[in-house]
Design a protein around this motif. Structure first.
Motif, mmCIF file in Angstrom:
data_model
loop_
_atom_site.group_PDB
_atom_site.id
_atom_site.type_symbol
_atom_site.label_atom_id
_atom_site.label_comp_id
_atom_site.label_asym_id
_atom_site.label_seq_id
_atom_site.Cartn_x
_atom_site.Cartn_y
_atom_site.Cartn_z
ATOM 1 N N VAL A 78 16.429 -30.226 40.737
ATOM 2 C CA VAL A 78 15.215 -30.815 41.293
ATOM 3 C C VAL A 78 15.410 -30.985 42.792
ATOM 4 O O VAL A 78 16.530 -31.272 43.241
ATOM 5 C CB VAL A 78 14.878 -32.157 40.602
ATOM 6 N N ALA A 79 14.363 -30.776 43.540
ATOM 7 C CA ALA A 79 14.442 -30.885 44.997
ATOM 8 C C ALA A 79 13.313 -31.757 45.506
ATOM 9 O O ALA A 79 12.274 -31.915 44.850
ATOM 10 C CB ALA A 79 14.377 -29.500 45.633
ATOM 11 N N LEU A 80 13.528 -32.334 46.661
ATOM 12 C CA LEU A 80 12.512 -33.162 47.305
ATOM 13 C C LEU A 80 12.394 -32.711 48.748
ATOM 14 O O LEU A 80 13.328 -32.895 49.530
ATOM 15 C CB LEU A 80 12.897 -34.641 47.234
ATOM 16 N N GLN A 81 11.272 -32.120 49.096
ATOM 17 C CA GLN A 81 10.992 -31.745 50.467
ATOM 18 C C GLN A 81 10.297 -32.906 51.138
ATOM 19 O O GLN A 81 9.219 -33.320 50.709
ATOM 20 C CB GLN A 81 10.108 -30.494 50.515
ATOM 21 N N MET A 82 10.927 -33.420 52.196
ATOM 22 C CA MET A 82 10.405 -34.598 52.880
ATOM 23 C C MET A 82 9.969 -34.205 54.287
ATOM 24 O O MET A 82 10.815 -33.823 55.111
ATOM 25 C CB MET A 82 11.470 -35.682 52.932
ATOM 26 N N ASN A 83 8.695 -34.299 54.550
ATOM 27 C CA ASN A 83 8.141 -33.983 55.866
ATOM 28 C C ASN A 83 7.567 -35.234 56.510
ATOM 29 O O ASN A 83 7.337 -36.244 55.836
ATOM 30 C CB ASN A 83 7.050 -32.919 55.737
ATOM 31 N N SER A 84 7.329 -35.143 57.797
ATOM 32 C CA SER A 84 6.727 -36.265 58.545
ATOM 33 C C SER A 84 7.460 -37.572 58.255
ATOM 34 O O SER A 84 6.834 -38.600 57.956
ATOM 35 C CB SER A 84 5.235 -36.394 58.195
ATOM 36 N N LEU A 85 8.761 -37.528 58.342
ATOM 37 C CA LEU A 85 9.567 -38.704 58.027
ATOM 38 C C LEU A 85 9.278 -39.846 58.990
ATOM 39 O O LEU A 85 9.026 -39.636 60.191
ATOM 40 C CB LEU A 85 11.046 -38.341 58.068
ATOM 41 N N ILE A 86 9.318 -41.044 58.444
ATOM 42 C CA ILE A 86 9.111 -42.263 59.221
ATOM 43 C C ILE A 86 10.300 -43.185 58.995
ATOM 44 O O ILE A 86 11.019 -43.037 57.992
ATOM 45 C CB ILE A 86 7.791 -42.958 58.831
ATOM 46 N N PRO A 87 10.546 -44.133 59.902
ATOM 47 C CA PRO A 87 11.707 -45.029 59.725
ATOM 48 C C PRO A 87 11.722 -45.746 58.373
ATOM 49 O O PRO A 87 12.800 -46.023 57.838
ATOM 50 C CB PRO A 87 11.549 -46.012 60.882
ATOM 51 N N GLU A 88 10.553 -46.020 57.826
ATOM 52 C CA GLU A 88 10.475 -46.711 56.527
ATOM 53 C C GLU A 88 10.997 -45.861 55.368
ATOM 54 O O GLU A 88 11.171 -46.367 54.252
ATOM 55 C CB GLU A 88 9.035 -47.130 56.241
#
Length: 117
Positions: A78-88
């Motif tokens: 399983v993979a998780l593509q994380m875009n537009s990351l924010i400090p939270e």
């Protein structure tokens, strides 16, 4: 012995992207659901995204439109593509697997994601 091993965490600036991956070893079965949880310092572990064998996915409102979960049922990954990351988004991210037949949960050891300028 079933193990879930995560990879891909790290430090990223706000607005950047990271991709987390998780591979299961030691299992001769396909998980009913696989996905990701996260835990920030001083906070409870929370669901990020889950993918079910039938193709259904669900994700936290806080990541919708930014994170995408994908899964290979045959390879048990399983993979998780994380875009537009924010400090939270800064947290320890844990891979999760659930087998309905035995009602057993499986957890990886976690991979740290830090979003900071």
């Amino acid at each position: 012995q079933v193990q879930l091993v995560e990879s891909g965490g790290g430090l990223m600036q706000p607005g950047g992207s990271l991709r987390l991956s998780c591979a299961a070893s030691g299992s001769a079965f396909s998980f009913t659901s696989m996905g990701w949880y996260r835990q920030a310092p001083g906070k409870q572990r929370e669901l990020v995204a889950l993918s079910y064998t039938n193709g259904v996915t669900n994700s936290a409102d806080s990541v919708k439109g930014r994170f995408t979960i994908s899964r290979d049922n045959v390879k048990n990954t399983v993979a998780l593509q994380m875009n537009s990351l924010i400090p939270e988004d800064t947290a320890m991210y844990y891979c999760y697997g659930y087998r309905l037949l035995t009602r057993t949960e499986y957890w990886g050891h976690g991979t740290q994601v830090t979003v900071s300028s």
